[in-house]
Write a protein that holds these residues in place. Sequence first.
Motif, mmCIF file in Angstrom:
data_model
loop_
_atom_site.group_PDB
_atom_site.id
_atom_site.type_symbol
_atom_site.label_atom_id
_atom_site.label_comp_id
_atom_site.label_asym_id
_atom_site.label_seq_id
_atom_site.Cartn_x
_atom_site.Cartn_y
_atom_site.Cartn_z
ATOM 1 N N ILE A 1 -50.279 -24.354 30.377
ATOM 2 C CA ILE A 1 -50.679 -24.850 29.062
ATOM 3 C C ILE A 1 -49.942 -26.154 28.787
ATOM 4 C CG2 ILE A 1 -50.620 -24.398 26.575
ATOM 5 C CD1 ILE A 1 -50.633 -21.378 27.280
ATOM 6 N N ASP A 2 -50.671 -27.201 28.442
ATOM 7 C CA ASP A 2 -50.059 -28.476 28.078
ATOM 8 C C ASP A 2 -49.890 -28.548 26.568
ATOM 9 O OD1 ASP A 2 -49.108 -31.046 27.923
ATOM 10 O OD2 ASP A 2 -51.062 -31.991 28.298
ATOM 11 N N ARG A 3 -50.991 -28.782 25.874
ATOM 12 C CA ARG A 3 -50.969 -28.800 24.408
ATOM 13 C C ARG A 3 -51.478 -27.463 23.869
ATOM 14 N NH1 ARG A 3 -49.701 -33.328 22.271
ATOM 15 N NH2 ARG A 3 -50.468 -32.634 20.232
ATOM 16 N N PHE A 4 -51.121 -27.161 22.632
ATOM 17 C CA PHE A 4 -51.524 -25.878 22.061
ATOM 18 C C PHE A 4 -51.474 -25.935 20.547
ATOM 19 C CE2 PHE A 4 -47.018 -25.833 23.173
ATOM 20 C CZ PHE A 4 -46.410 -25.488 21.973
ATOM 21 N N SER A 5 -52.148 -24.980 19.920
ATOM 22 C CA SER A 5 -52.040 -24.730 18.489
ATOM 23 C C SER A 5 -51.251 -23.442 18.299
ATOM 24 C CB SER A 5 -53.432 -24.607 17.858
ATOM 25 O OG SER A 5 -54.141 -25.821 17.963
ATOM 26 N N VAL A 6 -50.755 -23.230 17.089
ATOM 27 C CA VAL A 6 -50.008 -22.010 16.791
ATOM 28 C C VAL A 6 -50.536 -21.395 15.503
ATOM 29 C CG1 VAL A 6 -47.869 -22.617 17.994
ATOM 30 C CG2 VAL A 6 -48.202 -23.393 15.641
ATOM 31 N N ILE A 7 -50.546 -20.057 15.484
ATOM 32 C CA ILE A 7 -50.925 -19.328 14.285
ATOM 33 C C ILE A 7 -49.962 -18.169 14.104
ATOM 34 C CG2 ILE A 7 -52.603 -17.869 15.529
ATOM 35 C CD1 ILE A 7 -54.322 -17.918 12.945
ATOM 36 N N GLY A 8 -49.533 -17.948 12.867
ATOM 37 C CA GLY A 8 -48.618 -16.856 12.585
ATOM 38 C C GLY A 8 -48.907 -16.223 11.247
ATOM 39 N N TYR A 9 -48.540 -14.962 11.144
ATOM 40 C CA TYR A 9 -48.725 -14.204 9.899
ATOM 41 C C TYR A 9 -47.392 -13.616 9.465
ATOM 42 C CZ TYR A 9 -49.729 -10.000 7.107
ATOM 43 O OH TYR A 9 -49.697 -9.014 6.157
ATOM 44 N N SER A 10 -47.006 -13.835 8.225
ATOM 45 C CA SER A 10 -45.818 -13.233 7.622
ATOM 46 C C SER A 10 -44.578 -13.468 8.497
ATOM 47 C CB SER A 10 -46.078 -11.743 7.375
ATOM 48 O OG SER A 10 -45.117 -11.206 6.488
ATOM 49 N N MET A 11 -43.973 -12.448 9.059
ATOM 50 C CA MET A 11 -42.808 -12.628 9.919
ATOM 51 C C MET A 11 -43.094 -13.616 11.046
ATOM 52 S SD MET A 11 -40.911 -9.896 12.429
ATOM 53 C CE MET A 11 -42.253 -10.060 13.633
ATOM 54 N N GLY A 12 -44.305 -13.595 11.573
ATOM 55 C CA GLY A 12 -44.671 -14.491 12.669
ATOM 56 C C GLY A 12 -44.623 -15.954 12.301
ATOM 57 N N THR A 13 -44.666 -16.281 10.999
ATOM 58 C CA THR A 13 -44.615 -17.688 10.604
ATOM 59 C C THR A 13 -43.247 -18.297 10.882
ATOM 60 O OG1 THR A 13 -44.010 -17.236 8.276
ATOM 61 C CG2 THR A 13 -46.364 -17.312 8.822
ATOM 62 N N HIS A 14 -42.206 -17.475 10.974
ATOM 63 C CA HIS A 14 -40.883 -18.000 11.340
ATOM 64 C C HIS A 14 -40.883 -18.454 12.798
ATOM 65 C CE1 HIS A 14 -38.893 -16.706 7.601
ATOM 66 N NE2 HIS A 14 -39.758 -15.706 7.650
ATOM 67 N N TYR A 15 -41.576 -17.713 13.650
ATOM 68 C CA TYR A 15 -41.688 -18.088 15.053
ATOM 69 C C TYR A 15 -42.471 -19.392 15.205
ATOM 70 C CZ TYR A 15 -40.153 -13.393 16.599
ATOM 71 O OH TYR A 15 -39.441 -12.259 16.851
ATOM 72 N N VAL A 16 -43.634 -19.490 14.557
ATOM 73 C CA VAL A 16 -44.458 -20.686 14.739
ATOM 74 C C VAL A 16 -43.769 -21.915 14.157
ATOM 75 C CG1 VAL A 16 -46.619 -19.388 14.799
ATOM 76 C CG2 VAL A 16 -45.870 -20.369 12.650
ATOM 77 N N THR A 17 -43.037 -21.732 13.080
ATOM 78 C CA THR A 17 -42.327 -22.858 12.483
ATOM 79 C C THR A 17 -41.217 -23.346 13.395
ATOM 80 O OG1 THR A 17 -42.874 -22.075 10.257
ATOM 81 C CG2 THR A 17 -41.044 -23.621 10.441
ATOM 82 N N ALA A 18 -40.508 -22.420 14.025
ATOM 83 C CA ALA A 18 -39.482 -22.812 14.990
ATOM 84 C C ALA A 18 -40.101 -23.590 16.152
ATOM 85 C CB ALA A 18 -38.751 -21.579 15.510
ATOM 86 N N VAL A 19 -41.260 -23.135 16.619
ATOM 87 C CA VAL A 19 -41.947 -23.824 17.717
ATOM 88 C C VAL A 19 -42.321 -25.245 17.305
ATOM 89 C CG1 VAL A 19 -44.046 -23.876 19.112
ATOM 90 C CG2 VAL A 19 -42.812 -21.725 18.808
ATOM 91 N N VAL A 20 -42.854 -25.396 16.099
ATOM 92 C CA VAL A 20 -43.266 -26.726 15.635
ATOM 93 C C VAL A 20 -42.051 -27.637 15.467
ATOM 94 C CG1 VAL A 20 -44.255 -27.984 13.682
ATOM 95 C CG2 VAL A 20 -45.411 -25.967 14.571
ATOM 96 N N GLU A 21 -40.984 -27.125 14.889
ATOM 97 C CA GLU A 21 -39.782 -27.946 14.701
ATOM 98 C C GLU A 21 -39.245 -28.460 16.037
ATOM 99 O OE1 GLU A 21 -36.665 -26.285 12.327
ATOM 100 O OE2 GLU A 21 -38.045 -25.566 10.777
ATOM 101 N N GLU A 22 -39.294 -27.623 17.067
ATOM 102 C CA GLU A 22 -38.690 -27.969 18.362
ATOM 103 C C GLU A 22 -39.660 -28.612 19.342
ATOM 104 O OE1 GLU A 22 -35.495 -27.742 19.046
ATOM 105 O OE2 GLU A 22 -34.990 -26.844 17.097
ATOM 106 N N LEU A 23 -40.941 -28.262 19.262
ATOM 107 C CA LEU A 23 -41.920 -28.719 20.256
ATOM 108 C C LEU A 23 -43.117 -29.403 19.607
ATOM 109 C CD1 LEU A 23 -41.979 -25.510 22.520
ATOM 110 C CD2 LEU A 23 -40.640 -27.589 22.878
#
Length: 273
Positions: free
Chosen positions: A94-116
């Motif tokens: 996978i080169d580029r990607f989108s992220v989706i998260g729900y409730s607790m999962g939004t902490h994971y996707v936000t960390a991914v966006v901040e770092e990557l």
Amino acid sequence: MTSHYFENALVKLHYYKFGNGPQSMLCFHGYGMHGKQFLLLEPALGSKYTFFGFDLFFHKETKLTDQSLEAVKARITKKQFAALIEEFCAYEHIDRFSVIGYSMGTHYVTAVVEELGSRVDEYIVAAPSSIYPGKLIEFFSKYKLGNKLLEKLVLSEKALINMLNLCKWLGFIDDVGRNILYKEIDTPELRFNLYASFIYLRLFETDEAQLIKTLTEYNIRSIFIFGKRDKMYPPSIGKAFFAKFKQAEIVILDEHHELINKNFVSALSGLLL
């Protein structure tokens, strides 16, 4: 849908693949859920995206290499998690990607966006506790007193039930939120997982300035979805954030906290197709 594992020094990560589209979407579920939570999106969006739905830490088939209490207390940083995602993406080509998260999962996707953020096309968060997790979660996850109290509570089913009832009475959670959490504390293993889910992600607190900078700099499409009747993470929690981040697309559904359903699919597919 197919079931897979990715393993490195930190974790044996279980995930599902569904859809066969040319774009990749990494999916991060809510507490007590699993990697199939976003499977509802496949009929509408499966020709646009290939979805990768992870079982998150302390959920279902995903297991840390060291899942001891000491390892949980040591926690994981955003950079460590981002490194895991980079390894996973290399494994799945996978080169580029989108992220989706729900409730607790939004902490994971936000960390991914901040770092990557340079690799992210779309940032989609539903019931985004990452904007404001609430005083109760902050108390248990960020502060030593809260950590110790939660550790004591997980040893006692009765104490946790009483705590949930008190939180409902105080208005921290509603009936829906109380019932979601109640289902997750009826065995010692589930109570440990509850504790670990609070504690392990303490260092995932959103860096609001960094998030806004990344979303803006890389022109990442950002969609925030709320339930109008969600008492845990109502639309009002985003007021201060959206005053600073004008590019946000905000969707408010006539739903409670459990909003990953047909209405959610209809609204999101209408935006993405």
